[in-house]
Design an enzyme around this catalytic site. Structure first.
Site, PDB file in Angstrom:
ATOM      1  CB  SER A   1     -14.123  -3.277   2.521  1.00  0.00           C
ATOM      2  OG  SER A   1     -13.659  -4.534   2.979  1.00  0.00           O
ATOM      3  CE1 TYR A   2      -6.560  -4.024   6.509  1.00  0.00           C
ATOM      4  CE2 TYR A   2      -5.275  -4.249   4.489  1.00  0.00           C
ATOM      5  CZ  TYR A   2      -5.341  -4.099   5.867  1.00  0.00           C
ATOM      6  OH  TYR A   2      -4.176  -4.028   6.594  1.00  0.00           O
TER       7      TYR A   2
END
Length: 109
Positions: free
Chosen positions: A13-14
């Site tokens: 997600s990052y």
């Protein structure tokens, strides 16, 4: 490009959000430059904040991180502030769509 050179490990997600910011920065720079609006981004490295306190407290991981940063230290939030002031100043009037790494040289390695 800063966001294509580091993908991260176990942080999908990052990594996806970093790539999204890069694309949005370029898109908006293209759309708004002719209107006199500068759109750029800052890509911080390891910055000493509450968010990174656990990494800083982990003696082994902290040492590994600092050994990898050519500057040999964690960044200070003021390091990001200085970059933001520059990008917001007249000195950056002809800078559009740039992603400025403020990482103590992390990406230079």
């Amino acid at each position: 490009d800063v966001y294509k050179r580091q993908g991260g490990i176990r942080v999908p997600s990052y990594t996806a959000s970093k790539s999204g910011i890069a694309g949005l920065t370029r898109l908006l720079a293209n759309e708004w430059a002719a209107k006199g609006v500068n759109v750029n981004a800052i890509a911080p490295g390891y910055i000493a904040t509450n968010n990174t306190a656990a990494l800083q407290a982990d003696e082994t991981r902290n040492r590994q991180i600092q050994e990898r940063i050519p500057a040999g230290r964690w960044g200070d939030p003021g390091d990001i502030g200085g970059a933001a002031v520059f990008l917001a100043s007249a000195a950056a009037n002809y800078i559009h769509g740039h992603i400025l790494a403020v990482d103590g040289g992390w990406l230079a390695r």
